[in-house]
Structure formats: C-alpha cells, structure tokens
Design a protein around this motif. Structure first.
Motif, PDB file in Angstrom:
ATOM      1  N   SER A  81       0.386  -9.537   9.226  1.00 54.16           N
ATOM      2  CA  SER A  81       1.808  -9.639   9.554  1.00 54.16           C
ATOM      3  C   SER A  81       2.644  -9.914   8.315  1.00 54.16           C
ATOM      4  O   SER A  81       3.853  -9.717   8.319  1.00 54.16           O
ATOM      5  CB  SER A  81       2.040 -10.724  10.608  1.00 54.16           C
ATOM      6  N   HIS A  82       2.001 -10.356   7.238  1.00 55.23           N
ATOM      7  CA  HIS A  82       2.715 -10.630   5.995  1.00 55.23           C
ATOM      8  C   HIS A  82       2.664  -9.441   5.026  1.00 55.23           C
ATOM      9  O   HIS A  82       3.298  -9.482   3.974  1.00 55.23           O
ATOM     10  CB  HIS A  82       2.137 -11.875   5.312  1.00 55.23           C
ATOM     11  N   ALA A  83       1.916  -8.399   5.381  1.00 51.22           N
ATOM     12  CA  ALA A  83       1.743  -7.257   4.485  1.00 51.22           C
ATOM     13  C   ALA A  83       3.071  -6.593   4.141  1.00 51.22           C
ATOM     14  O   ALA A  83       3.264  -6.133   3.012  1.00 51.22           O
ATOM     15  CB  ALA A  83       0.785  -6.240   5.095  1.00 51.22           C
ATOM     16  N   SER A  84       4.019  -6.555   5.068  1.00 47.96           N
ATOM     17  CA  SER A  84       5.295  -5.897   4.798  1.00 47.96           C
ATOM     18  C   SER A  84       6.129  -6.656   3.773  1.00 47.96           C
ATOM     19  O   SER A  84       7.081  -6.109   3.233  1.00 47.96           O
ATOM     20  CB  SER A  84       6.094  -5.746   6.101  1.00 47.96           C
ATOM     21  N   ARG A  85       5.762  -7.888   3.489  1.00 44.76           N
ATOM     22  CA  ARG A  85       6.509  -8.690   2.511  1.00 44.76           C
ATOM     23  C   ARG A  85       5.948  -8.567   1.095  1.00 44.76           C
ATOM     24  O   ARG A  85       6.522  -9.103   0.156  1.00 44.76           O
ATOM     25  CB  ARG A  85       6.511 -10.152   2.935  1.00 44.76           C
ATOM     26  N   LEU A  90       1.381  -3.670  -4.655  1.00 48.25           N
ATOM     27  CA  LEU A  90       0.225  -4.267  -3.980  1.00 48.25           C
ATOM     28  C   LEU A  90      -0.125  -3.518  -2.697  1.00 48.25           C
ATOM     29  O   LEU A  90      -1.306  -3.261  -2.429  1.00 48.25           O
ATOM     30  CB  LEU A  90       0.496  -5.737  -3.663  1.00 48.25           C
ATOM     31  N   THR A  91       0.881  -3.162  -1.886  1.00 48.53           N
ATOM     32  CA  THR A  91       0.578  -2.439  -0.651  1.00 48.53           C
ATOM     33  C   THR A  91       0.011  -1.063  -0.968  1.00 48.53           C
ATOM     34  O   THR A  91      -0.896  -0.598  -0.276  1.00 48.53           O
ATOM     35  CB  THR A  91       1.812  -2.309   0.261  1.00 48.53           C
ATOM     36  N   ASP A  92       0.513  -0.416  -2.009  1.00 48.63           N
ATOM     37  CA  ASP A  92      -0.041   0.878  -2.408  1.00 48.63           C
ATOM     38  C   ASP A  92      -1.501   0.727  -2.831  1.00 48.63           C
ATOM     39  O   ASP A  92      -2.352   1.550  -2.485  1.00 48.63           O
ATOM     40  CB  ASP A  92       0.770   1.489  -3.558  1.00 48.63           C
ATOM     41  N   LEU A  94      -3.602  -1.617  -1.827  1.00 49.41           N
ATOM     42  CA  LEU A  94      -4.383  -1.868  -0.614  1.00 49.41           C
ATOM     43  C   LEU A  94      -4.632  -0.575   0.158  1.00 49.41           C
ATOM     44  O   LEU A  94      -5.734  -0.362   0.686  1.00 49.41           O
ATOM     45  CB  LEU A  94      -3.679  -2.889   0.278  1.00 49.41           C
ATOM     46  N   ARG A  95      -3.636   0.293   0.232  1.00 48.85           N
ATOM     47  CA  ARG A  95      -3.821   1.573   0.936  1.00 48.85           C
ATOM     48  C   ARG A  95      -4.838   2.450   0.218  1.00 48.85           C
ATOM     49  O   ARG A  95      -5.631   3.136   0.849  1.00 48.85           O
ATOM     50  CB  ARG A  95      -2.481   2.289   1.060  1.00 48.85           C
ATOM     51  N   ARG A  96      -4.790   2.452  -1.127  1.00 46.63           N
ATOM     52  CA  ARG A  96      -5.768   3.229  -1.883  1.00 46.63           C
ATOM     53  C   ARG A  96      -7.184   2.703  -1.644  1.00 46.63           C
ATOM     54  O   ARG A  96      -8.114   3.478  -1.441  1.00 46.63           O
ATOM     55  CB  ARG A  96      -5.441   3.179  -3.379  1.00 46.63           C
ATOM     56  N   LEU A  97      -7.326   1.387  -1.658  1.00 46.25           N
ATOM     57  CA  LEU A  97      -8.635   0.789  -1.411  1.00 46.25           C
ATOM     58  C   LEU A  97      -9.116   1.124  -0.004  1.00 46.25           C
ATOM     59  O   LEU A  97     -10.280   1.500   0.200  1.00 46.25           O
ATOM     60  CB  LEU A  97      -8.577  -0.733  -1.601  1.00 46.25           C
ATOM     61  N   GLU A  98      -8.235   1.009   0.972  1.00 44.07           N
ATOM     62  CA  GLU A  98      -8.585   1.352   2.356  1.00 44.07           C
ATOM     63  C   GLU A  98      -9.050   2.803   2.440  1.00 44.07           C
ATOM     64  O   GLU A  98     -10.060   3.113   3.077  1.00 44.07           O
ATOM     65  CB  GLU A  98      -7.370   1.143   3.261  1.00 44.07           C
ATOM     66  N   ASP A  99      -8.341   3.718   1.780  1.00 51.76           N
ATOM     67  CA  ASP A  99      -8.718   5.128   1.807  1.00 51.76           C
ATOM     68  C   ASP A  99     -10.094   5.328   1.185  1.00 51.76           C
ATOM     69  O   ASP A  99     -10.912   6.086   1.704  1.00 51.76           O
ATOM     70  CB  ASP A  99      -7.670   5.974   1.081  1.00 51.76           C
TER      71      ASP A  99
END
Length: 156
Positions: A81-85, A90-92, A94-99
C-alpha cells in the motif's frame, strides 16, 4: 533461476506524460484502423484506455483481470500500500525485478478468473448487439499473452 536477463524498458509516467503517451498511441492506432470499441484490461489498461480519445463514435469498456497476487500490492501485503509513495526510480526497479523473476520461472497455464469471463460475456453481448468488428484491447503490460488470448477467444 537466471535474474540477470536483458532489461526490458520500464517507465513510470507522470500524469501529463501518461496522457501524452495515450494521445501518441491514438495517433499510431488510427493509422492501422479506427476502433469501434476500446476494451481496457483493469487496472492499468483501463486507465490508459480511458485516456485514449477516439471520439464519440467509439465505445469504451473495461474488464477485470484480477488473479490472486497479480498486483504489487497483493504480493507485498501491507507494505504494498506504500508502493505508490516510492520514487519512480525505485518502483521501476521493483517492476524490472518482478519481470525478471516471472520470466525466469516456469511458464504457468493461467486460467481466466470468473470475474474476467463474466465481464467478457457482457462485452461479447455488446459486440454482438452493435455488430462491432474493430476492437482495440488495451493492457498495461504483456508478459505471457494469456490475457489477450483469453479476450480474443471469448470475443471471436
């Protein structure tokens, strides 16, 4: 598990940049065909689809593709729930790692949710009643293509 695969482009847009990207996409799509219906796959694809303006002649709809754990928030629990902050870099990341993690894991046969199938029945009814044959499906990411295949199969 190989986590050092080539980087795929990941970019988090600001609101004005997202609108500009949607406008640019409309221009590209119009060169190929003029859709009678845009179908946004929730949540990300529905956001992009809602920003795309093809005029009053185009019907806009959305359908849900929610699987357990299919969102960053779902995988991260309360921390999600804090990811949007977080800052975009950092979010990019995390998305790369997830992919990379998803790409390195064994492919899984994903079954469409009951919610998606129910939404697609509603869309199919509108398509049939209106005689629509030019449908643009908008999703925010394509990994396995399973969602797009499911949508196509259920609308043909």
């Amino acid at each position: 598990m190989k986590l050092w695969a080539a980087k795929k482009p990941v970019r988090t847009f600001t609101t004005p940049a997202l609108q500009q990207a949607a406008d640019d996409l409309v221009g590209v799509v119009r060169h190929a065909f003029d859709p009678q219906l845009t179908l946004g796959i929730a949540t990300g694809g529905a956001v992009v689809s809602s920003l795309m303006n093809f005029g009053d002649e185009t019907i806009g709809m959305e359908c849900s593709m929610r699987r357990p754990g299919s969102t960053v928030n779902g995988r991260l629990g309360r921390a999600g729930s804090h990811a949007s902050r977080l800052p975009y870099f950092l979010t990019d990341s995390l998305r790369r790692l997830e992919d990379r993690v998803l790409s390195a894991s064994a492919p899984q046969r994903r079954h469409p949710s009951d919610e998606l199938l129910a939404d697609l029945r509603v869309v199919a009814k509108v398509v049939g009643e209106q005689g629509l044959n030019r449908i643009l499906v908008v999703d925010d990411a394509v990994d396995s293509g399973a969602t797009l295949a499911c949508v196509r199969e259920n609308l043909e």
